[in-house]
Design an enzyme around this catalytic site. Structure first.
Site, PDB file in Angstrom:
ATOM      1  CG  ASP A 106     -13.675 -32.377 -33.624  1.00  0.00           C
ATOM      2  OD1 ASP A 106     -14.550 -32.849 -32.859  1.00  0.00           O
ATOM      3  OD2 ASP A 106     -12.521 -32.838 -33.699  1.00  0.00           O
ATOM      4  N   GLY A 107     -17.323 -31.725 -33.389  1.00  0.00           N
ATOM      5  CA  GLY A 107     -18.479 -32.563 -33.665  1.00  0.00           C
ATOM      6  C   GLY A 107     -18.153 -34.026 -33.882  1.00  0.00           C
ATOM      7  CG  ASP A 134     -23.705 -31.437 -19.144  1.00  0.00           C
ATOM      8  OD1 ASP A 134     -23.285 -31.020 -18.053  1.00  0.00           O
ATOM      9  OD2 ASP A 134     -22.962 -31.924 -20.021  1.00  0.00           O
TER      10      ASP A 134
END
Length: 643
Positions: free
Chosen positions: A194-195, A353
């Site tokens: 959802d950011g 990452d």
């Protein structure tokens, strides 16, 4: 114990910057001490976005800006390193905390954090540098990258909830940082998320970023913490949302190269390397000269100043500028993971990452500082195979760096022919492929030895200081370091508290066997001796024997009286009294989120920014409790990656 911290490196498988940065005017008090500027007046640049290719769906900032915010959704982004995207608007954000150290290091004027403009900017509600009416200027962006997660390829990842605003260069220190908002909304890289970021994990990242910096461990930083009271974020449960304004010299990761290699975007790999050497580091000539020692153990510091096109090394192991770039990244990460081991910091999720090109501690999820010394400990309750345990961190960082070596393997393996037009445009000829692979493998293996040597050198440097010694002797490694770690593990002693308590010792109190056994008791937990098969007598005897070896080394380095006052002062400068342990952070989160407290966050940050002090002028009982014995049921806490 130490021999298990780093396994032998394994043999791997196998646009030049286009535009100048757009600069805004920074205001500077010439001729006087720099007093700082308000956030709006900081000198700003957008070198990253002016040097590298954007998402083709939004080729200009204006294309992104005119797109309704809710139409910027997750997507596969190819042929690009970023997407222009603005933060989502936040309703009635509450600024909870600001790091005074971060303000100073960014060159922000004291008091600016109290202004509405500052609060709106770090909440993502105001863009600095963008002229919406003209549709021009610097614009926020989110990075594209991929990653190997728990040893498996995860495909495209990217900044799924982090949006960079601008770069700023401090007028005095000349250090350039990229300011970024984490939890600022959905981007093309959000995948199924959802950011958003929850307050719980945002508090943890805000505190630990500044804690590591205070310990002089390379790390990304945190400027501010903002509560989003109207954002209800679903994780394992519904939690309040938050934004951390954070900054770093670079947010590039090994995963940035991973995604380019996976997609066969070899021209972008070369372009990104050039950008990093010329814009993240201080130019090609700043990179390290070839290490003459095959085992990496060069006795003299490596020089720099090697010309961009210079080739070093014998036939079959020729090092071009891309190998030097690789070695710089390797050496930085070796030193950082050495500092983690020396201060018992465990990242918890060291995917590619989450491994920084600049050698920074980055992306704080289920991290922790060890309580009892347990090398098998992982703070990540999803890490059932202990892949990212404390003990495995050096090996995992090297594993990640080998993935980077694979991405750069073509550029390194071609050796002296790296700039031949045919190779640049088409790649290596089939008949030359075996030679390229052989050279790349040989170089990566050789750099692996340099990684190990750099790690051990830095680890020994820090541990020597933590033990209050001026010099390192080879026998110290086994008799002091390894024996101490084995003792801590067996007796379940608190790692960082051991060194702080040792910092108060007078060597005269350790002259006799009885004296050493008596002093040994200060290291025990409140409940007494712990650990399988230990008795108080055996525990005191074991610690006493170690203290005898330590006492001898102190006399060798500090003279016949041990120079207690100067040695103790030196030790207290590297052995923190306060560490933001998991149980302290857990209490802090409950008091801020559930109890509505605000001042407690300020008190914790005051201790975090000055961890070597004896007191901080606050509630003495509270301070001593946070610095004291970890409650038995709160030791070795674990948490999830959910944040």
């Amino acid at each position: 114990m130490l021999s298990r911290l780093l396994s032998r490196p394994r043999i791997p498988r196998m646009r030049l910057a286009q535009m100048a940065a757009h600069l805004s005017n920074g205001k500077h008090l010439n001729g006087t001490a720099y007093a700082g500027a308000i956030l709006a007046d900081l000198p700003k640049s957008w070198t990253f976005t002016s040097s590298l290719p954007p998402d083709p769906k939004f080729p200009t900032p204006a294309d992104s800006h005119k797109t309704p915010r809710d139409e910027i959704r997750p997507a596969q982004v190819k042929g690009a390193l970023f997407t222009w995207v603005r933060p989502e608007q936040s309703k009635e954000p509450e600024l909870l905390a600001v790091s005074s150290a971060a303000l100073q290091d960014l060159g922000i004027k004291e008091g600016d954090e109290k202004t509405e403009e500052f609060k709106e900017t770090v909440a993502g509600n105001r863009l600095l540098g963008w002229d919406a009416e003209k549709g021009e200027g610097g614009y926020p962006w989110a990075q594209c990258y991929g990653g190997w997660q728990f040893g498996s390829w995860a495909g495209q990842l990217g900044d799924g909830r982090a949006i960079s605003l601008f770069e700023t260069t401090h007028p005095e220190t000349k250090k350039r940082y990229e300011l970024q908002l984490k939890g600022a909304g959905m981007t093309p890289y959000s995948r199924f998320a959802d950011g958003k970021a929850v307050l719980r994990s945002s508090i943890r990242e805000f505190v630990v970023s500044e804690a590591l910096n205070a310990l002089k461990i390379p790390t990304t930083r945190a400027l501010s913490l903002t509560l989003l009271p109207h954002e209800k974020v679903r994780r394992e449960m519904i939690e309040p949302g938050a934004i951390v304004a954070r900054f770093a010299e670079s947010w590039l990761r090994i995963g940035t190269f991973d995604i380019l290699r996976a997609r066969g975007e070899r021209a972008l790999i070369r372009q990104l390397c050039t950008y990093i050497a010329e814009n993240v580091f201080e130019g090609w000539e700043s990179l390290p000269a070839r290490n003459p020692a095959d085992d990496g153990k060069n006795k003299e510091p490596l020089g720099s100043g090697i010309g961009k096109n210079t080739i070093e090394g014998p036939s079959g192991l020729e090092e071009n500028r891309f190998t030097r770039l690789y070695r710089e990244i390797v050496r930085r990460n070796a030193k950082t993971v050495a500092a983690w081991q020396a201060y018992a910091f465990t990242n918890g999720v060291l995917n590619t990452d989450n491994t920084s090109i600049f050698g920074l501690s980055i992306d704080f999820g289920p991290f922790a500082f060890l309580d009892n010394f347990d090398p098998q400990y992982t703070p990540n309750h999803d890490d059932h195979m202990l892949r990212y345990s404390y003990r495995n961190q050096p090996t995992i960082i090297w594993w990640n760096l080998v993935r980077l070596g694979e991405s750069l393997g073509e550029l390194m393996g071609i050796g002296a022919n790296v700039d031949i037009e045919e190779f640049v445009e088409k790649g290596v000829r089939q008949e030359a492929a075996d030679d390229l692979v052989s050279r790349a493998e040989g170089l990566i293996t050789r750099v692996g030895e340099e990684f190990k040597a750099t790690f051990l050198e830095e680890y020994k440097r820090i541990m020597t200081a933590r033990l209050g010694l001026k010099t390192f002797k080879e026998e110290d490694f086994e008799s002091l370091y390894s024996e101490l770690l084995d003792t801590m593990e067996s007796l379940e002693l608190d790692f960082n508290q051991f060194f702080r308590k040792l910092s108060h010792f007078n060597v005269a109190d350790l002259e006799t066997d009885a004296g050493r056994k008596e002093k040994a008791g200060v290291f025990f937990h409140h409940e007494g001796v712990t650990g399988l098969g230990n008795t108080e007598e055996s525990a005191r005897k074991r610690i006493g024997e170690w203290l005898e070896k330590w006492r001898t080394r102190v006399y060798e380095d500090w003279g016949p009286d041990g120079d207690d006052a100067n040695r103790q002062n030196a030790m207290k400068l590297v052995n923190p009294k306060f560490i933001p342990k998991s149980w302290v952070l857990d209490e802090l989160i409950k008091r801020v989120e559930k109890g509505g407290e605000r001042e407690v966050l300020e008190r914790v940050m005051k201790m975090t920014l000055s961890p070597f002090e004896e007191n901080w002028g606050g509630d003495k009982e509270e301070e001593e409790r946070w610095c004291g014995d970890v409650p038995r049921n709160d030791r070795a806490m674990q948490c999830s990656c959910s944040s």
